[in-house]
Design an enzyme around this catalytic site. Structure first.
Site, PDB file in Angstrom:
ATOM      1  CG  HIS A  48      21.954  21.673  -5.191  1.00 50.61           C
ATOM      2  ND1 HIS A  48      21.772  21.607  -6.553  1.00 50.61           N
ATOM      3  CD2 HIS A  48      22.347  20.425  -4.800  1.00 50.61           C
ATOM      4  CE1 HIS A  48      22.071  20.382  -6.970  1.00 50.61           C
ATOM      5  NE2 HIS A  48      22.413  19.647  -5.943  1.00 50.61           N
ATOM      6  CE1 TYR A  96      17.916  17.175  -8.348  1.00 50.92           C
ATOM      7  CE2 TYR A  96      18.927  18.420 -10.114  1.00 50.92           C
ATOM      8  CZ  TYR A  96      18.972  17.890  -8.846  1.00 50.92           C
ATOM      9  OH  TYR A  96      20.093  18.080  -8.071  1.00 50.92           O
ATOM     10  CG  HIS A 127      22.917  13.576  -1.663  1.00 46.86           C
ATOM     11  ND1 HIS A 127      22.208  14.590  -1.054  1.00 46.86           N
ATOM     12  CD2 HIS A 127      22.909  13.876  -2.994  1.00 46.86           C
ATOM     13  CE1 HIS A 127      21.790  15.456  -1.969  1.00 46.86           C
ATOM     14  NE2 HIS A 127      22.211  15.042  -3.159  1.00 46.86           N
ATOM     15  CD  GLU A 128      24.986  12.212  -5.869  1.00 39.80           C
ATOM     16  OE1 GLU A 128      24.167  12.068  -6.791  1.00 39.80           O
ATOM     17  OE2 GLU A 128      25.212  13.313  -5.356  1.00 39.80           O
ATOM     18  CD  GLU A 157      19.994  17.904  -4.527  1.00 43.31           C
ATOM     19  OE1 GLU A 157      20.699  17.869  -3.516  1.00 43.31           O
ATOM     20  OE2 GLU A 157      20.246  17.246  -5.533  1.00 43.31           O
ATOM     21  CG  ASP A 167      12.891  25.175 -14.221  1.00 42.80           C
ATOM     22  OD1 ASP A 167      13.880  24.483 -13.911  1.00 42.80           O
ATOM     23  OD2 ASP A 167      11.817  24.689 -14.637  1.00 42.80           O
ATOM     24  CG  HIS A 214      19.597  12.279  -6.186  1.00 44.34           C
ATOM     25  ND1 HIS A 214      18.585  13.202  -6.025  1.00 44.34           N
ATOM     26  CD2 HIS A 214      20.752  12.929  -5.881  1.00 44.34           C
ATOM     27  CE1 HIS A 214      19.107  14.361  -5.634  1.00 44.34           C
ATOM     28  NE2 HIS A 214      20.411  14.219  -5.527  1.00 44.34           N
TER      29      HIS A 214
END
Lengths: 105, 398
Positions: B270, B179, B164-165, B188, B260, B168
């Site tokens: 998320h 983001y 997942h990281e 995400e 935001d 990104h």
């Protein structure tokens, strides 16, 4: 002096959002711990203030958490906010002390 | 009175020099610390570059550093390099191995040479901070904490989290999806899609066999939670007394509106990632087989065709268009994409809902024609993999 630590965002943002902030009151601490906390806060505030003058927008590193430390004393309240991706050594030291203290309790 | 100081980024040198002359000793010390850290970082980079065994730019070489429970990346020590021996530290080896698996996944499945497509080195930092319950991508490297041992475990223990990281990083180098708000939720979601695909590819699982959980290993055994997120059933990964219920939506009608800001998770990135996550799962489940084949290719091509401000509707339209380009207009794959987005409350632009419903049948229920299309698709995918492998060899050789 009352110090409150709240953590937001990160990989587990919805989980963290459901947890209450951690609160430490120097009145409830042994004298040496209270003095240490005051020293760490005093060091972290100017470091954050120095960085606050930077005109560049905040860096949004994906999944980085933001840590908000609110310091209340004598009717005055200051909020220090720093991110995992961009943290001063002084803020990191304060954050670590708070986490260690909360874990001990 | 309330004041707020936010540490944004590295302080310019001229400002640091001015702060060194400040009347306040604390300010002078803070400026000095920052300058020392920066100088150390510059020096460390120069020293590292001088050693031939360490990771150098290019060739997607892996290097793992140990932060020794500090938050200082420049002061982290080398723990394992691409050509070095296995470390005694299990976290170091896990991060090293999964970075390799993720690198191999992108190379073999999408013919992508590392995060940036040009062999970017893969640097991972483990044991970051004190009881640090997080992992993040800071634009250049991946950082992993040990967890607090009470709620969260060592973050290097989860392949879907590590992938997942890295995902990104891939998104940053393809579209740079901003983001926040819907583009942030898509950012995400793409990382979850990559995380799930890397795990399933590593385990050889089909869409039907996989559990579609992200971060299954993140919680300690004391916490009764399945995972951080469920792509198959957003909103159902956890339901505990301590945390309440997983708030991820699985449909546009449940879209979460938050500010935001850092407190608002930059517009609930998320949370709302659950919607495109579910669309990807539904597409993969409907097409059947391996998620990294047709569904993964469609999503990856759609990502590359997006831009930094792409929202859900535009991304859904792009996946539909890409499915038509890759597998023919009206193909089972394109119909699966159409039906998946419709099921999460997003109608493809220019396609009537009635048509979508009529054509949205799970692949395999249309008899021999669908079976033939799937067989042909499998052959095309096999050829694509061969071409990707050959391209990868050519790139590595060049």
């Amino acid at each position: 002096m009352k110090v409150t630590l709240a953590t937001h965002g990160g990989l587990a943002a919805p989980v963290l959002a459901s947890l209450p902030p951690d609160v430490v009151d120097t009145h409830a601490l042994p004298e040496s711990d209270a003095a240490e906390l005051s020293r760490l806060v005093a060091a972290a505030v100017p470091a954050s203030a120095a960085a606050a003058g930077n005109p560049e927008p905040p860096k949004r590193a994906p999944d980085a958490m933001s840590h908000s430390i609110t310091v209340e004393e004598g009717g005055h309240s200051s909020v220090l906010v720093q991110s995992d991706a961009d943290m001063s050594p002084e803020f990191a030291a304060l954050l670590r002390w708070l986490k260690e203290h909360v874990a001990r309790d | 009175m309330t004041s707020e100081f936010r540490h944004h980024c590295i302080v310019p040198p001229y400002l640091l020099e001015r702060l060194l002359k400040d009347d306040d000793g604390e300010v002078r010390q803070a400026a000095l610390n920052t300058m020392l850290t920066t100088a150390h970082l510059r020096g460390e980079r120069a020293v590292r570059a001088a050693f031939p065994g360490l990771a150098t730019p290019g060739n997607a070489r892996r290097t793992i550093y140990d932060c020794r429970n500090t938050t200082s990346l420049p002061f982290a020590v080398l723990a394992r390099s691409e050509d070095g021996p296995e470390a005694a530290d299990v976290s170091v080896n896990r991060a090293f191995d999964v970075l390799g698996k993720t690198r191999d996944f992108f190379q073999r499945v999408f013919a992508r040479n590392s995060i940036d497509g040009h062999g970017m080195r893969l640097d991972g930092y483990v044991h970051y901070g004190y009881e640090f319950a997080n992992a993040f991508w800071d634009g250049r490297q991946m950082v992993f904490g040990d967890g607090d041992g009470r709620v969260f475990s060592d973050l290097t223990g989860s392949i879907s989290v590590i992938a997942h990281e890295l995902g990104h990083g891939v998104t940053e180098h393809t579209t740079g999806l901003e983001y926040h708000n819907q583009s942030g939720a898509l950012n995400e979601s793409m990382s979850d899609v990559f995380g799930a695909m890397v795990e399933q590819w590593t385990l050889g699982q089909t869409a039907e066999q996989a559990d579609w959980l992200i971060g299954r290993e993140v919680f300690t055994p004391q916490i009764e939670a399945d995972a951080l997120r469920s792509m198959k059933a957003p909103g159902h990964a956890w339901n505990t007394e301590k945390f309440g219920k997983d708030p991820q939506p699985d449909h546009m009608s449940k879209y979460v509106n938050m500010p935001d800001t850092y407190e608002g998770d930059w517009g609930a990135v998320h949370y709302n990632s659950g919607i495109p996550n579910k669309a990807f799962y539904l597409t993969a489940a409907t097409i059947g087989g391996y998620s990294w084949e047709a569904p993964g290719l469609i999503w990856y091509e759609a990502l590359k065709a997006s831009n930094s401000e792409t929202r859900f509707q535009e991304f859904a339209d792009t996946t539909y268009r890409k499915a038509g380009e890759l597998y023919e207009t009206g193909s089972a794959e394109q119909m699966a994409v159409l039906g998946a987005w419709q099921e999460v409350g997003i109608s493809i632009t220019g396609v009537s809902a009635g048509l979508a419903r009529a054509r949205n049948r799970p692949a395999g229920k249309n008899g021999d024609a669908t079976a033939a299309v799937r067989a042909l698709t499998a052959q095309v995918q096999e050829l694509s993999r061969d071409v990707a492998t050959l391209k990868g060899r050519a790139t590595a050789g060049g």
